[in-house]
Design a protein around this motif. Structure first.
Motif, PDB file in Angstrom:
ATOM      1  N   ILE A  49       0.856  -1.184   0.000  1.00  0.00           N
ATOM      2  CA  ILE A  49       0.000   0.000   0.000  1.00  0.00           C
ATOM      3  C   ILE A  49       0.893   1.234   0.000  1.00  0.00           C
ATOM      4  N   ASP A  50       0.713   2.083  -0.997  1.00  0.00           N
ATOM      5  CA  ASP A  50       1.447   3.349  -1.070  1.00  0.00           C
ATOM      6  C   ASP A  50       0.614   4.414  -0.368  1.00  0.00           C
ATOM      7  N   ALA A  51       1.136   4.959   0.723  1.00  0.00           N
ATOM      8  CA  ALA A  51       0.375   5.902   1.540  1.00  0.00           C
ATOM      9  C   ALA A  51       0.329   7.311   0.971  1.00  0.00           C
ATOM     10  N   ARG A  52       1.076   7.548  -0.103  1.00  0.00           N
ATOM     11  CA  ARG A  52       1.078   8.905  -0.648  1.00  0.00           C
ATOM     12  C   ARG A  52       1.431   8.904  -2.126  1.00  0.00           C
ATOM     13  N   VAL A  53       0.448   9.169  -2.974  1.00  0.00           N
ATOM     14  CA  VAL A  53       0.682   9.499  -4.382  1.00  0.00           C
ATOM     15  C   VAL A  53      -0.076  10.786  -4.680  1.00  0.00           C
ATOM     16  N   ARG A  54       0.372  11.518  -5.672  1.00  0.00           N
ATOM     17  CA  ARG A  54      -0.252  12.798  -6.007  1.00  0.00           C
ATOM     18  C   ARG A  54      -1.367  12.622  -7.035  1.00  0.00           C
ATOM     19  N   LEU A  55      -2.373  13.466  -6.916  1.00  0.00           N
ATOM     20  CA  LEU A  55      -3.363  13.571  -7.979  1.00  0.00           C
ATOM     21  C   LEU A  55      -2.638  13.996  -9.248  1.00  0.00           C
ATOM     22  N   PRO A  56      -2.730  13.209 -10.334  1.00  0.00           N
ATOM     23  CA  PRO A  56      -1.974  13.551 -11.548  1.00  0.00           C
ATOM     24  C   PRO A  56      -2.317  14.933 -12.073  1.00  0.00           C
ATOM     25  N   GLN A  57      -1.292  15.600 -12.606  1.00  0.00           N
ATOM     26  CA  GLN A  57      -1.487  16.956 -13.115  1.00  0.00           C
ATOM     27  C   GLN A  57      -2.531  16.994 -14.227  1.00  0.00           C
ATOM     28  N   GLU A  58      -2.601  15.964 -15.028  1.00  0.00           N
ATOM     29  CA  GLU A  58      -3.546  15.941 -16.145  1.00  0.00           C
ATOM     30  C   GLU A  58      -5.001  16.016 -15.696  1.00  0.00           C
ATOM     31  N   LEU A  59      -5.263  15.720 -14.422  1.00  0.00           N
ATOM     32  CA  LEU A  59      -6.624  15.741 -13.892  1.00  0.00           C
ATOM     33  C   LEU A  59      -6.912  16.984 -13.062  1.00  0.00           C
ATOM     34  N   ARG A  60      -5.935  17.842 -12.922  1.00  0.00           N
ATOM     35  CA  ARG A  60      -6.100  19.067 -12.132  1.00  0.00           C
ATOM     36  C   ARG A  60      -6.697  20.177 -12.996  1.00  0.00           C
ATOM     37  N   PRO A  61      -7.140  21.275 -12.363  1.00  0.00           N
ATOM     38  CA  PRO A  61      -7.740  22.365 -13.142  1.00  0.00           C
ATOM     39  C   PRO A  61      -6.854  22.864 -14.270  1.00  0.00           C
ATOM     40  N   SER A  62      -5.541  22.939 -14.028  1.00  0.00           N
ATOM     41  CA  SER A  62      -4.595  23.270 -15.090  1.00  0.00           C
ATOM     42  C   SER A  62      -3.811  22.019 -15.451  1.00  0.00           C
ATOM     43  N   PRO A  63      -3.798  21.619 -16.725  1.00  0.00           N
ATOM     44  CA  PRO A  63      -3.086  20.395 -17.096  1.00  0.00           C
ATOM     45  C   PRO A  63      -1.572  20.531 -17.085  1.00  0.00           C
ATOM     46  N   THR A  64      -1.071  21.747 -16.849  1.00  0.00           N
ATOM     47  CA  THR A  64       0.370  21.989 -16.833  1.00  0.00           C
ATOM     48  C   THR A  64       0.791  22.522 -15.470  1.00  0.00           C
ATOM     49  N   TYR A  65       1.810  21.896 -14.880  1.00  0.00           N
ATOM     50  CA  TYR A  65       2.315  22.356 -13.592  1.00  0.00           C
ATOM     51  C   TYR A  65       3.180  23.590 -13.794  1.00  0.00           C
ATOM     52  N   ALA A  66       2.942  24.603 -12.989  1.00  0.00           N
ATOM     53  CA  ALA A  66       3.753  25.816 -13.030  1.00  0.00           C
ATOM     54  C   ALA A  66       3.726  26.451 -11.653  1.00  0.00           C
ATOM     55  N   ALA A  67       4.862  27.019 -11.242  1.00  0.00           N
ATOM     56  CA  ALA A  67       4.978  27.705  -9.958  1.00  0.00           C
ATOM     57  C   ALA A  67       6.108  28.713 -10.078  1.00  0.00           C
ATOM     58  N   PRO A  68       6.206  29.667  -9.148  1.00  0.00           N
ATOM     59  CA  PRO A  68       7.289  30.653  -9.213  1.00  0.00           C
ATOM     60  C   PRO A  68       8.671  29.998  -9.268  1.00  0.00           C
TER      61      PRO A  68
END
Length: 289
Positions: free
Chosen positions: A4-23
């Motif tokens: 059991i993997d206790a931590r995986v991220r919600l894939p970026q493709e399913l988030r409001p923005s399909p592209t990850y960006a940050a400062p």
């Protein structure tokens, strides 16, 4: 072993923005150390399921965490869609809107997370300039305790050069555990470089778990890296309070599982780390199944 993997991220493709960006100052060291931006933008749900199947990972807990600029409601809705399509593979931990935090609002969001059938709340206070024990978060902690929700909190080093380490210190999580003694807390990323102190927090609070997402197990097992106290306690006094996690796509399950198996942990400790503790904590089956 059914991992059991206790931590995986919600894939970026399913988030409001399909592209990850940050400062840039937030991501430059993350990209150097973990290739964060590339991994977020290339890791899809199909890839995650494929590697889970290949490595014997039966279940994973998916976190809808936000590092800023995304609606918690939108992220939680996207997470629920994954759970509806793959109920036998994923459980979910939702998020609240920490940016511009409004205590009553995030308490209500905690209640909404429970109504959605999610297991808990994941948050990264440091990315919003807040201490783990900031009083603006207390209504959320209180509601989570009341509703039996788990709260997973970013602890230890953040590679963002915009957010100081002081927000992540172990005494802050200890304060929350003291003030909410029936609240189950996960110290995400297990609190390095304050490993001894986080071990002490977990040792005195059976409600606190230490999770290894985004960490390379070979370094946890290597003497002199600062992980020595925790690695030494994993076969004994903290065996029931540690969680295998990858923070996929930050660390591949292929790498993480191989390195844990080569770490020298006794079989019973590996079983607790990679299955039994998560099965008990998240209600994902009986230990050793």
């Amino acid at each position: 072993m059914n991992i059991i993997d206790a931590r995986v991220r919600l894939p970026q493709e399913l988030r409001p923005s399909p592209t990850y960006a940050a400062p840039r100052r937030q991501t430059e060291q993350y990209d150097r150390v973990l290739q964060l931006t590339d991994k977020m933008n290339t890791g899809g749900l199909a890839d995650l399921l494929q590697v889970m199947d290949a490595e014997g990972v039966g279940r994973a807990v998916m976190h809808a965490e936000s590092e800023g600029g995304e609606s918690a409601e939108a992220l939680n809705e996207a997470l629920c869609q994954v759970l509806a399509k793959h109920p036998d593979r994923f459980a979910g931990i939702g998020c609240v809107d920490v940016a511009g935090v409004r205590p009553t609002r995030i308490a209500r969001q905690a209640a909404s997370i429970a109504d959605l059938g999610l297991l808990g709340i994941t948050l990264q206070p440091a990315f919003f300039g807040l201490d783990i024990d900031d009083r603006s978060l207390y209504p959320m902690y209180s509601r989570a305790e009341e509703l039996g929700l788990i709260v997973a909190v970013h602890t230890g080093i953040t590679y963002s050069r915009m957010h100081p380490l002081r927000h992540e210190r172990p005494e802050l999580l200890d304060q929350v555990a003291c003030d909410f003694p029936d609240l189950t807390l996960i110290a995400s990323h297990a609190g390095w470089p304050w490993v001894t102190e986080y071990c002490a927090v977990a040792r005195r609070h059976p409600t606190v778990y230490l999770e290894f997402g985004a960490l390379a197990p070979k370094y946890v097992a290597r003497a002199g890296t600062g992980w020595d106290p925790l690695f030494g306690m994993m076969p004994n006094v903290l065996r029931d309070q540690v969680l295998y996690g990858t923070d996929w796509p930050m660390i591949s399950p292929t790498r993480a599982i191989a390195e844990w198996r080569a770490s020298g942990l006794p079989g019973a400790a590996l079983q607790a780390l990679m299955h039994d503790n998560a099965a008990r904590l998240f209600g994902l089956g009986s230990p050793s199944q």
